[in-house]
Enzyme design. Structure first.
Site, mmCIF file in Angstrom:
data_model
loop_
_atom_site.group_PDB
_atom_site.id
_atom_site.type_symbol
_atom_site.label_atom_id
_atom_site.label_comp_id
_atom_site.label_asym_id
_atom_site.label_seq_id
_atom_site.Cartn_x
_atom_site.Cartn_y
_atom_site.Cartn_z
ATOM 1 N N TYR A 153 0.839 -1.208 0.000
ATOM 2 C CA TYR A 153 0.000 0.000 0.000
ATOM 3 C C TYR A 153 0.873 1.257 0.000
ATOM 4 O O TYR A 153 0.650 2.190 -0.782
ATOM 5 C CB TYR A 153 -0.920 -0.029 1.225
ATOM 6 C CG TYR A 153 -1.892 1.122 1.290
ATOM 7 C CD1 TYR A 153 -2.975 1.197 0.424
ATOM 8 C CD2 TYR A 153 -1.734 2.150 2.227
ATOM 9 C CE1 TYR A 153 -3.876 2.256 0.486
ATOM 10 C CE2 TYR A 153 -2.631 3.203 2.301
ATOM 11 C CZ TYR A 153 -3.696 3.255 1.425
ATOM 12 O OH TYR A 153 -4.573 4.311 1.491
ATOM 13 N N LYS A 157 1.297 4.275 -2.887
ATOM 14 C CA LYS A 157 1.007 5.698 -2.674
ATOM 15 C C LYS A 157 2.231 6.571 -2.964
ATOM 16 O O LYS A 157 2.091 7.681 -3.486
ATOM 17 C CB LYS A 157 0.465 5.920 -1.263
ATOM 18 C CG LYS A 157 -0.899 5.232 -1.013
ATOM 19 C CD LYS A 157 -1.974 5.724 -1.983
ATOM 20 C CE LYS A 157 -3.334 5.116 -1.735
ATOM 21 N NZ LYS A 157 -4.379 5.583 -2.660
HETATM 22 P P1 NAD Z 1 -13.374 2.450 0.476
HETATM 23 O O1 NAD Z 1 -12.927 1.027 0.489
HETATM 24 O O2 NAD Z 1 -14.345 2.907 1.504
HETATM 25 O O3 NAD Z 1 -13.960 2.795 -0.969
HETATM 26 C C1 NAD Z 1 -13.219 2.459 -2.125
HETATM 27 C C2 NAD Z 1 -14.119 2.465 -3.344
HETATM 28 O O4 NAD Z 1 -13.317 2.067 -4.459
HETATM 29 C C3 NAD Z 1 -15.275 1.461 -3.248
HETATM 30 O O5 NAD Z 1 -16.481 2.068 -3.702
HETATM 31 C C4 NAD Z 1 -14.842 0.334 -4.164
HETATM 32 O O6 NAD Z 1 -15.918 -0.379 -4.759
HETATM 33 C C5 NAD Z 1 -14.005 1.080 -5.208
HETATM 34 N N1 NAD Z 1 -13.044 0.211 -5.881
HETATM 35 C C6 NAD Z 1 -12.209 -0.714 -5.334
HETATM 36 N N2 NAD Z 1 -11.516 -1.351 -6.294
HETATM 37 C C7 NAD Z 1 -11.908 -0.801 -7.476
HETATM 38 C C8 NAD Z 1 -11.554 -1.043 -8.823
HETATM 39 N N3 NAD Z 1 -10.683 -2.008 -9.168
HETATM 40 N N4 NAD Z 1 -12.132 -0.289 -9.784
HETATM 41 C C9 NAD Z 1 -13.042 0.675 -9.453
HETATM 42 N N5 NAD Z 1 -13.445 0.922 -8.202
HETATM 43 C C10 NAD Z 1 -12.870 0.195 -7.220
HETATM 44 O O7 NAD Z 1 -12.045 3.320 0.547
HETATM 45 P P2 NAD Z 1 -11.798 4.847 1.039
HETATM 46 O O8 NAD Z 1 -11.344 4.818 2.441
HETATM 47 O O9 NAD Z 1 -12.925 5.697 0.650
HETATM 48 O O10 NAD Z 1 -10.495 5.164 0.168
HETATM 49 C C11 NAD Z 1 -10.564 5.850 -1.066
HETATM 50 C C12 NAD Z 1 -9.159 6.249 -1.462
HETATM 51 O O11 NAD Z 1 -8.589 7.065 -0.427
HETATM 52 C C13 NAD Z 1 -8.215 5.064 -1.652
HETATM 53 O O12 NAD Z 1 -7.351 5.305 -2.741
HETATM 54 C C14 NAD Z 1 -7.436 5.039 -0.349
HETATM 55 O O13 NAD Z 1 -6.155 4.466 -0.510
HETATM 56 C C15 NAD Z 1 -7.344 6.521 -0.040
HETATM 57 N N6 NAD Z 1 -7.095 6.815 1.381
HETATM 58 C C16 NAD Z 1 -7.993 6.474 2.340
HETATM 59 C C17 NAD Z 1 -7.713 6.786 3.668
HETATM 60 C C18 NAD Z 1 -8.669 6.465 4.803
HETATM 61 O O14 NAD Z 1 -8.311 6.666 5.970
HETATM 62 N N7 NAD Z 1 -9.884 6.003 4.536
HETATM 63 C C19 NAD Z 1 -6.529 7.441 4.005
HETATM 64 C C20 NAD Z 1 -5.636 7.770 2.993
HETATM 65 C C21 NAD Z 1 -5.939 7.461 1.676
#
Ligand code: NAD
Length: 257
Positions: A153, A157
């Site tokens: 991961y 990033k």
């Molecule tokens: P989440 O798991 O709640 O939502 C992710 C979404 O992406 C889902 O709707 C899922 O169906 C979709 N998805 C997954 N694989 C896919 C694919 N192959 N093609 C298309 N859609 C796909 O995640 P989140 O927490 O909302 O995270 C969203 C982004 O933010 C990610 O890139 C994550 O790395 C980043 N992020 C999240 C956090 C956190 O604390 N939640 C922190 C830093 C970065």
């Protein structure tokens, strides 16, 4: 209304951070394509019921054929693309480097990093002829430091950050900006899954690990979804017209560089 008349695509837009960004964009007047591998259309229905503009597009960012087909649908249905948010991502695996299989490594990089590349390519084909566009990559604060048990991961990033700055340099001549938003810990299904896996690996309860995570921020809290949405609007809109290649932390102060 900061995004009136704009067409935006948000990958992974059906839940979590992507849904918060898609919602905020629609509230700012954009026509939003919610591009997700797994969507029942609930967000689109909710937005349209409020008089906002949204459509759901099936897209697997890990498949170039799926990406190209989805961007074809957006072009056909909405006529153009002004904004792309590369948000789709996965968080697994939580494992030491010794225990991380090449298959898990490759799957994580395929979705988080190669997916960003493929969506960026497809979007640029629509944006370059228009000589304008804004691309926003949802990276992470772990793209600026290492984190034990998250090698795949974290690497994905750091890769997104490098891709953001390289793309910014390549496409500035076409009037297109590329920036990254680096969230800290945001309470989403993704974070719940990651906290549980870390808690299990450390022999802690979910609440103990969650409390420790919050304490990494000097504000001693997670970031709210709405707080990500507001910064995403700023970075996608003309309000940030002099910004490109920037890696913007939104982490309640966790990382300060
Ligand atoms: P989440 O798991 O709640 O939502 C992710 C979404 O992406 C889902 O709707 C899922 O169906 C979709 N998805 C997954 N694989 C896919 C694919 N192959 N093609 C298309 N859609 C796909 O995640 P989140 O927490 O909302 O995270 C969203 C982004 O933010 C990610 O890139 C994550 O790395 C980043 N992020 C999240 C956090 C956190 O604390 N939640 C922190 C830093 C970065």
């Amino acid at each position: 209304m900061k995004l009136m008349g704009k067409v935006a695509c948000v990958t992974g837009g059906a839940q979590g951070i992507g849904a918060a960004i898609a919602t905020r964009f629609a509230e700012e007047g954009a026509y939003v394509a919610i591009a997700d591998i797994n969507s029942d259309g609930e967000l689109e229905r909710g937005l349209v019921a409020r008089g906002l503009k949204a459509t759901t597009v099936k897209m697997d960012v890990a498949s170039e054929a799926s990406v190209n087909s989805a961007f074809g649908v957006i072009q056909e249905k909405l006529g153009k693309l002004d904004i792309l948010v590369n948000n789709a991502g996965i968080g697994t695996p939580v494992a030491s480097i010794l225990d991380t299989s090449p298959e898990d490594w490759e799957r994580t990089l395929r979705i988080n990093l190669t997916g960003t590349l493929m969506c960026t390519r497809a979007a640029l084909r629509l944006m370059i002829p228009c000589k304008s566009g804004s691309i926003l990559n949802i990276s992470s604060n772990v793209g600026k430091r290492g984190v034990p048990l998250r090698s795949a991961y974290v690497a994905s990033k750091w890769g997104m950050n490098g891709l953001t700055q390289t793309a910014a340099l390549e496409v500035a001549q076409h009037g297109i900006r590329v920036n990254a938003l680096l969230p800290g810990n945001v309470d989403t299904p993704h974070l719940t899954e990651v906290v549980q896996m870390h808690a299990d690996a450390d022999g802690k309860t979910f609440d103990e690990f969650s409390t420790m995570l919050k304490s990494l921020s000097p504000m001693n809290r997670y970031v709210e979804l709405e707080e990500i949405g507001k910064v995403a609007v700023f970075l996608a809109s003309d309000d940030s017209s002099a910004m490109t290649g920037q890696l913007i932390n939104v982490s309640a102060g966790w990382i300060m560089y």
